[in-house]
Design a protein around this motif. Structure first.
Motif, PDB file in Angstrom:
ATOM      1  N   ARG A 119       0.751  -1.258  -0.050  1.00  0.00           N
ATOM      2  CA  ARG A 119      -0.130   0.181  -0.085  1.00  0.00           C
ATOM      3  C   ARG A 119       0.665   1.237   0.021  1.00  0.00           C
ATOM      4  N   GLY A 120       2.098   1.155  -0.080  1.00  0.00           N
ATOM      5  CA  GLY A 120       3.069   2.168  -0.185  1.00  0.00           C
ATOM      6  C   GLY A 120       3.218   2.955   1.141  1.00  0.00           C
ATOM      7  N   LEU A 121       2.995   2.309   2.185  1.00  0.00           N
ATOM      8  CA  LEU A 121       3.241   2.806   3.587  1.00  0.00           C
ATOM      9  C   LEU A 121       4.338   2.362   4.356  1.00  0.00           C
ATOM     10  N   LEU A 122       5.043   1.505   3.844  1.00  0.00           N
ATOM     11  CA  LEU A 122       6.364   0.928   4.504  1.00  0.00           C
ATOM     12  C   LEU A 122       7.261   2.115   4.847  1.00  0.00           C
ATOM     13  N   ASP A 123       7.435   2.995   4.190  1.00  0.00           N
ATOM     14  CA  ASP A 123       8.222   4.167   4.615  1.00  0.00           C
ATOM     15  C   ASP A 123       7.788   5.114   5.561  1.00  0.00           C
ATOM     16  N   ARG A 124       6.605   4.949   5.871  1.00  0.00           N
ATOM     17  CA  ARG A 124       6.120   5.820   6.873  1.00  0.00           C
ATOM     18  C   ARG A 124       5.903   5.198   8.286  1.00  0.00           C
ATOM     19  N   ALA A 125       6.599   3.864   8.306  1.00  0.00           N
ATOM     20  CA  ALA A 125       6.134   2.987   9.315  1.00  0.00           C
ATOM     21  C   ALA A 125       7.460   2.791  10.213  1.00  0.00           C
ATOM     22  N   ALA A 126       7.357   2.967  11.523  1.00  0.00           N
ATOM     23  CA  ALA A 126       8.426   2.459  12.631  1.00  0.00           C
ATOM     24  C   ALA A 126       8.048   1.444  13.591  1.00  0.00           C
ATOM     25  N   LEU A 127       9.067   0.789  14.228  1.00  0.00           N
ATOM     26  CA  LEU A 127       8.856  -0.115  15.085  1.00  0.00           C
ATOM     27  C   LEU A 127       9.725  -0.050  16.365  1.00  0.00           C
ATOM     28  N   VAL A 128       9.192  -0.199  17.592  1.00  0.00           N
ATOM     29  CA  VAL A 128       9.777  -0.204  18.787  1.00  0.00           C
ATOM     30  C   VAL A 128       9.675  -1.441  19.522  1.00  0.00           C
ATOM     31  N   GLU A 129      10.432  -2.326  19.602  1.00  0.00           N
ATOM     32  CA  GLU A 129      10.447  -3.419  20.421  1.00  0.00           C
ATOM     33  C   GLU A 129      11.042  -3.365  21.994  1.00  0.00           C
ATOM     34  N   ASN A 130       9.952  -3.933  22.875  1.00  0.00           N
ATOM     35  CA  ASN A 130      10.393  -4.001  24.044  1.00  0.00           C
ATOM     36  C   ASN A 130      10.313  -2.699  24.778  1.00  0.00           C
ATOM     37  N   CYS A 131       9.718  -1.709  24.586  1.00  0.00           N
ATOM     38  CA  CYS A 131       9.853  -0.265  24.830  1.00  0.00           C
ATOM     39  C   CYS A 131       9.838  -0.092  26.268  1.00  0.00           C
ATOM     40  N   GLY A 132      10.854   0.587  26.893  1.00  0.00           N
ATOM     41  CA  GLY A 132      11.044   0.919  28.237  1.00  0.00           C
ATOM     42  C   GLY A 132      11.785  -0.262  28.852  1.00  0.00           C
ATOM     43  N   MET A 133      12.112  -1.361  28.389  1.00  0.00           N
ATOM     44  CA  MET A 133      12.628  -2.449  29.061  1.00  0.00           C
ATOM     45  C   MET A 133      14.488  -2.434  28.606  1.00  0.00           C
ATOM     46  N   GLU A 134      15.004  -3.471  29.294  1.00  0.00           N
ATOM     47  CA  GLU A 134      16.413  -3.417  29.201  1.00  0.00           C
ATOM     48  C   GLU A 134      16.742  -3.938  27.669  1.00  0.00           C
ATOM     49  N   GLU A 135      15.741  -4.560  26.998  1.00  0.00           N
ATOM     50  CA  GLU A 135      16.031  -5.058  25.729  1.00  0.00           C
ATOM     51  C   GLU A 135      15.417  -4.287  24.476  1.00  0.00           C
ATOM     52  N   GLU A 136      15.199  -3.130  25.026  1.00  0.00           N
ATOM     53  CA  GLU A 136      14.561  -2.060  24.068  1.00  0.00           C
ATOM     54  C   GLU A 136      15.282  -1.849  22.655  1.00  0.00           C
ATOM     55  N   ARG A 137      14.636  -2.094  21.544  1.00  0.00           N
ATOM     56  CA  ARG A 137      15.262  -1.785  20.261  1.00  0.00           C
ATOM     57  C   ARG A 137      14.289  -0.739  19.324  1.00  0.00           C
ATOM     58  N   VAL A 138      14.977   0.320  19.061  1.00  0.00           N
ATOM     59  CA  VAL A 138      14.176   1.224  18.376  1.00  0.00           C
ATOM     60  C   VAL A 138      14.568   1.272  16.817  1.00  0.00           C
ATOM     61  N   PHE A 139      13.760   1.229  15.837  1.00  0.00           N
ATOM     62  CA  PHE A 139      13.803   1.210  14.402  1.00  0.00           C
ATOM     63  C   PHE A 139      12.998   2.104  13.872  1.00  0.00           C
ATOM     64  N   PRO A 140      13.422   3.655  13.673  1.00  0.00           N
ATOM     65  CA  PRO A 140      12.712   4.491  12.964  1.00  0.00           C
ATOM     66  C   PRO A 140      12.137   4.251  11.719  1.00  0.00           C
ATOM     67  N   LYS A 141      12.804   3.151  10.772  1.00  0.00           N
ATOM     68  CA  LYS A 141      12.353   2.593   9.676  1.00  0.00           C
ATOM     69  C   LYS A 141      12.114   1.124   9.965  1.00  0.00           C
ATOM     70  N   PHE A 142      10.625   0.961   9.726  1.00  0.00           N
ATOM     71  CA  PHE A 142      10.326  -0.431  10.221  1.00  0.00           C
ATOM     72  C   PHE A 142      10.785  -1.524   8.970  1.00  0.00           C
ATOM     73  N   ALA A 143      11.084  -0.801   7.862  1.00  0.00           N
ATOM     74  CA  ALA A 143      11.884  -1.856   6.892  1.00  0.00           C
ATOM     75  C   ALA A 143      13.319  -2.454   7.382  1.00  0.00           C
ATOM     76  N   ASP A 144      13.708  -1.828   8.469  1.00  0.00           N
ATOM     77  CA  ASP A 144      14.996  -2.143   8.958  1.00  0.00           C
ATOM     78  C   ASP A 144      14.887  -3.282  10.111  1.00  0.00           C
ATOM     79  N   ALA A 145      13.794  -3.297  10.686  1.00  0.00           N
ATOM     80  CA  ALA A 145      13.548  -4.101  11.578  1.00  0.00           C
ATOM     81  C   ALA A 145      13.595  -5.942  11.244  1.00  0.00           C
ATOM     82  N   PRO A 146      14.231  -6.364  12.168  1.00  0.00           N
ATOM     83  CA  PRO A 146      14.301  -8.154  12.019  1.00  0.00           C
ATOM     84  C   PRO A 146      13.110  -8.773  11.945  1.00  0.00           C
TER      85      PRO A 146
END
Length: 230
Positions: A187-214
């Motif tokens: 839908r052409g929305l991938l470039d507008r998406a971000a992901l945060v994993e385990n927010c606020g925890m020791e294992e937190e990972r921030v991906f401003p570009k969802f396309a870069d998330a594993p």
């Protein structure tokens, strides 16, 4: 004997410093602390509030990771009965739940049963995970007259939600990372998406570009889609 009170306490997304002052007070004063128990693995809500729980009696409440309505009904009813047993002894119970108790929380099912049985049950709000995610990304979720749609990504087909004219939040997206990434790309929305994993925890990972998330991002992953272009 005066009956005890049940409190559903939102402990926030992971960072103990995001516990509200009211949540801290309720947990500290509670006679018994109820904790969701999936049957295996770490009890995240308990870890967040561990400094306040100390040596208080724990009541482990079933939180099976299944979709079988009968099994869930049995678990929620059993939890309510055990909590009522505490309340009948005049004990105050603090039921810990991640984020905010009113947002996709298993606590609500117990809350309604206890309240329907005539006992006092109160909800103590907490910081929702998607608000903490927005802070981690350094951005807002919605502005002006913009709309926000919050969806539990791990429990249903997301395709219909992607057509809604609103910024989107997909909660607990870990199991659906691949399918969600593909749907956004189509839908052409991938470039507008971000992901945060385990927010606020020791294992937190921030991906401003969802396309870069594993692909192996964990259960506590939140995907934000900014359709408004901000």
């Amino acid at each position: 004997m005066k009956k005890g009170v049940l409190y559903g306490v939102g402990v926030g997304p992971g960072d103990p410093e995001l516990l509200t002052l009211k949540a801290q007070r309720i947990i500290s004063q509670a006679d018994t602390v109820a904790v969701p128990d999936k049957g295996a693995g770490e009890k995240t809500a308990l870890r967040i509030a561990s400094a306040l729980v100390e040596s208080k009696p724990l009541l482990l409440c079933d939180a099976p990771m299944v979709r079988d309505p009968k099994r869930l009904e049995e678990a929620y009813t059993r939890n309510a009965e055990r909590i009522i047993g505490e309340l009948d002894q005049g004990r105050t119970v603090a039921f810990l739940t991640l984020g905010d108790p009113s947002i996709y929380s298993t606590y609500l099912y117990t809350h309604r049963r206890v309240a329907a049985a005539g006992y006092e049950a109160k909800i103590i709000p907490g910081v929702p995970s998607f608000c903490a995610v927005a802070a981690a990304l350094g951005d807002g979720l919605c502005e002006g007259s913009g709309r926000l749609l919050v969806v539990p990504a791990s429990h249903r087909d997301m395709s219909d939600c992607l057509d809604v004219d609103a910024n989107l939040v997909f909660m607990k997206a870990g199991r659906e990372i691949g399918a969600l990434r593909q749907a956004l790309a189509e839908r052409g929305l991938l470039d507008r998406a971000a992901l945060v994993e385990n927010c606020g925890m020791e294992e937190e990972r921030v991906f401003p570009k969802f396309a870069d998330a594993p692909e192996d991002s964990g259960y506590f992953s939140v995907v934000v889609v900014k359709r408004d272009g901000t």
